[in-house]
Design an enzyme around this catalytic site. Structure first.
Site, short mmCIF file in Angstrom:
data_model
loop_
_atom_site.label_atom_id
_atom_site.label_comp_id
_atom_site.label_asym_id
_atom_site.label_seq_id
_atom_site.Cartn_x
_atom_site.Cartn_y
_atom_site.Cartn_z
N TRP A 148 -1.50 41.57 36.47
CA TRP A 148 -2.64 41.19 35.64
C TRP A 148 -4.00 41.45 36.28
O TRP A 148 -5.02 41.39 35.61
CB TRP A 148 -2.56 39.71 35.26
CG TRP A 148 -2.26 38.75 36.39
CD1 TRP A 148 -1.05 38.19 36.68
CD2 TRP A 148 -3.17 38.23 37.37
NE1 TRP A 148 -1.16 37.36 37.77
CE2 TRP A 148 -2.45 37.36 38.22
CE3 TRP A 148 -4.54 38.41 37.62
CZ2 TRP A 148 -3.04 36.70 39.29
CZ3 TRP A 148 -5.13 37.74 38.68
CH2 TRP A 148 -4.38 36.90 39.50
N ASN A 149 -4.04 41.76 37.57
CA ASN A 149 -5.35 41.86 38.21
C ASN A 149 -6.07 43.17 37.94
O ASN A 149 -7.30 43.21 37.92
CB ASN A 149 -5.23 41.62 39.73
CG ASN A 149 -4.27 42.59 40.40
OD1 ASN A 149 -3.24 42.96 39.83
ND2 ASN A 149 -4.59 43.00 41.61
N GLY A 224 3.58 43.63 41.45
CA GLY A 224 3.45 42.21 41.18
C GLY A 224 3.93 41.37 42.33
O GLY A 224 3.87 41.79 43.49
N LEU A 247 4.34 45.20 46.09
CA LEU A 247 4.32 43.75 45.98
C LEU A 247 3.11 43.16 46.70
O LEU A 247 2.05 43.77 46.74
CB LEU A 247 5.64 43.19 46.52
CG LEU A 247 6.90 43.81 45.88
CD1 LEU A 247 8.16 43.26 46.51
CD2 LEU A 247 6.91 43.60 44.37
N CYS A 280 -3.84 42.85 45.96
CA CYS A 280 -2.71 42.83 46.90
C CYS A 280 -3.13 43.26 48.30
O CYS A 280 -2.50 42.87 49.28
CB CYS A 280 -1.59 43.73 46.38
SG CYS A 280 -2.12 45.43 46.04
N GLU A 379 0.91 34.69 50.77
CA GLU A 379 -0.17 35.28 50.01
C GLU A 379 -0.78 34.22 49.08
O GLU A 379 -0.07 33.54 48.35
CB GLU A 379 0.34 36.46 49.18
CG GLU A 379 -0.76 37.18 48.43
CD GLU A 379 -0.25 38.39 47.67
OE1 GLU A 379 -0.89 39.44 47.73
OE2 GLU A 379 0.80 38.26 47.00
#
Length: 487
Positions: A148-149, A224, A247, A280, A379
């Site tokens: 979604w980012n 994701g 990821l 990420c 994270e």
């Protein structure tokens, strides 16, 4: 209220599942909606991709390139509109979403240029009468799932190489930010791609699960979280199909005493607070030589304390809101947990109501952090920076590598030998030296460990979207003993 549709087999259709609303993270108002796909529509999209696969894989690279160049033109034409949609959908500042849309167009052009260059090799064998060659073939129908980012930007790491290699695609964006991808489907139709080559679904996690486990999907690419990545890897293993995973990360930004401190401080701030830390590759761990620790920490605090929070559609805004309520709550809990474990809250941490809206986490800096703390291991995906000191180069590398992640890292030094040496020792897929968050279409990107596997961008992405076929031809014309292996 704007409504958006799914795109299946060259047709725009309403989803048969529940209505999903997009809430602007800044105003907290619903501004767009769409209906989720159901499992029947997942099946329809995959079948459409498979039906188009035979013709698309046999099309010339020139034909595929022309359509991809056209899509790049349309992305640039509508960059401002798509950027605004994405900002409304996930709260990222407009300057970055606009830049990302234009970078996406660059990716399409790059892979359009490779579409007619899918070369194999001829191989000289021991038997000179045997002609041997390899060819690259597409997998077929591939599933592309994005986070979604940065929906359109992340998709541009996947769809262009997939198309260039001759694959067809079923795209599924995150249910938390689907609208810009649904809007982009209108450009796919305008560009003139044959029906079924590109299909766009949207909906809940159930839609994603149905897609990646579909028996007619031939390959999966996902960006994701680690947890979802594991689930996708399990599903792909059941089907024995290849998967590429990009990821999470817990990237270390390492500042040595001989660095240009002003530049390093700027890079440290940009590395974690750009995109509100919701990236990420965020440089969420700052490792600083103890000889310049105070100077760097003071510089970071001074610069971070004046970052302008506000409306992400305002050109002057430097940091927007957190994209979703669950993510906002996770970030605040992570900060609280870090303090409970013994970290010192040097800046931020408190709720920041900006223009009366609550989904803002201010730039937050934690000192007194050790590698054993959760804040140094997990994270957070938010604007939270932990600072640690080191005394030697070996210690810096040890701390940097003391997480299960391995996506990116930064090295700040004026010593060329050290730059190469430390870059080699960092256990991550991407290293920046005297910069951070730089990107290029030609440069491969991906991680190690819990950060996933496979590479996006560059010619290396071709490896993910093709399979190698080897052909051997006996040119001698001679009969052979049927009971002996011919060498």
């Amino acid at each position: 209220m704007k409504r958006f549709s799914l795109y299946i087999g060259g047709e725009f259709v309403d989803g048969n599942g529940p209505t999903i609303a997009s809430e602007n993270p800044y105003s907290r108002r619903t501004w767009a909606e769409f209906n989720s796909a159901d499992t029947g529509q997942v099946d329809a999209a995959v079948n459409a991709a498979q039906a188009a696969s035979s013709q698309w894989r046999r099309s010339s690279g020139v034909t595929r390139a022309a359509l991809m160049f056209r899509l790049a033109e349309l992305l640039e034409r509508d960059a401002d509109e798509l950027a605004e949609i994405e900002t409304l959908d996930n709260g990222k500042i407009i300057r970055e979403t606009r830049n990302q849309i234009r970078f996406a167009a660059r990716n399409y052009r790059y892979y359009a240029g490779l579409a007619d260059k899918m070369y194999g090799e001829t191989k000289q064998l021991d038997n000179v009468d045997m002609l041997n060659y390899t060819v690259r073939e597409p997998h077929g129908a591939v599933a592309l799932l994005t986070a979604w980012n940065s929906p359109i930007s992340l998709l541009s790491n996947k769809l262009p190489p997939a198309l260039a290699c001759g694959n067809t695609a079923v795209i599924k964006p995150s249910e938390f930010a689907s609208v810009s991808t649904l809007a982009m489907a209108q450009l796919v139709a305008e560009a003139g791609f044959p029906a079924g080559v590109i299909n766009v679904l949207a909906g809940t996690a159930d839609v994603g699960r149905a897609l990646v486990s579909h028996p007619k999907i031939n390959m999966v690419s996902f960006t994701g979280s680690v947890g979802v990545g594991r689930a996708i890897a399990h599903a792909a293993a059941e089907s024995l199909i290849p998967v590429a995973l990009e990821l999470g990360g817990k990237s270390a930004n390492v500042i040595f005493a001989d660095a240009v401190i002003e530049n390093a401080v700027s890079g440290a701030v940009a590395g974690i607070f750009a995109a509100a830390g919701q990236t990420c590759v965020a440089g969420s761990r700052l490792l600083v030589d103890e000889r310049v620790y105070d100077e760097v920490t003071e510089g970071v605090l001074n610069r971070a304390s004046v970052i302008k929070l506000g409306d992400p559609l305002d050109e002057a805004t430097e940091m927007g809101p957190i994209a979703t309520v669950p993510q906002y709550e996770r970030i605040r809990q992570a900060i609280s947990d870090a303090v409970s474990e013994g970290a010192t809250l040097a800046l931020g941490g408190a709720e920041a109501n900006v223009d009366g809206e609550p989904l803002f986490v201010p730039p937050t800096v934690l000192t007194g952090v050790s590698s054993e703390m959760r804040v140094a291991q997990e994270e957070i995906f938010g604007p939270v920076l932990s600072i640690q000191s080191f005394t030697t180069e070996a210690e810096a590398v040890e701390i940097a590598n003391a997480t299960p992640f391995g996506l990116a890292g930064g090295v700040w030094t004026s010593d060329l030998s050290r730059a190469h040496r430390v870059s080699r020792e960092l256990a991550c897929g991407m290293v920046w030296v005297n910069t951070y968050r730089a990107t290029a279409t030609q440069a491969p990107f991906g991680g190690f460990g819990h950060s996933g596997y496979g590479r996006e961008r560059g010619t290396e992405a071709i490896e993910s979207y093709t399979r190698i076929k080897n052909t051997m031809i006996d040119t001698s014309g001679a009969a052979r003993d049927p009971f002996l292996l011919k060498t």
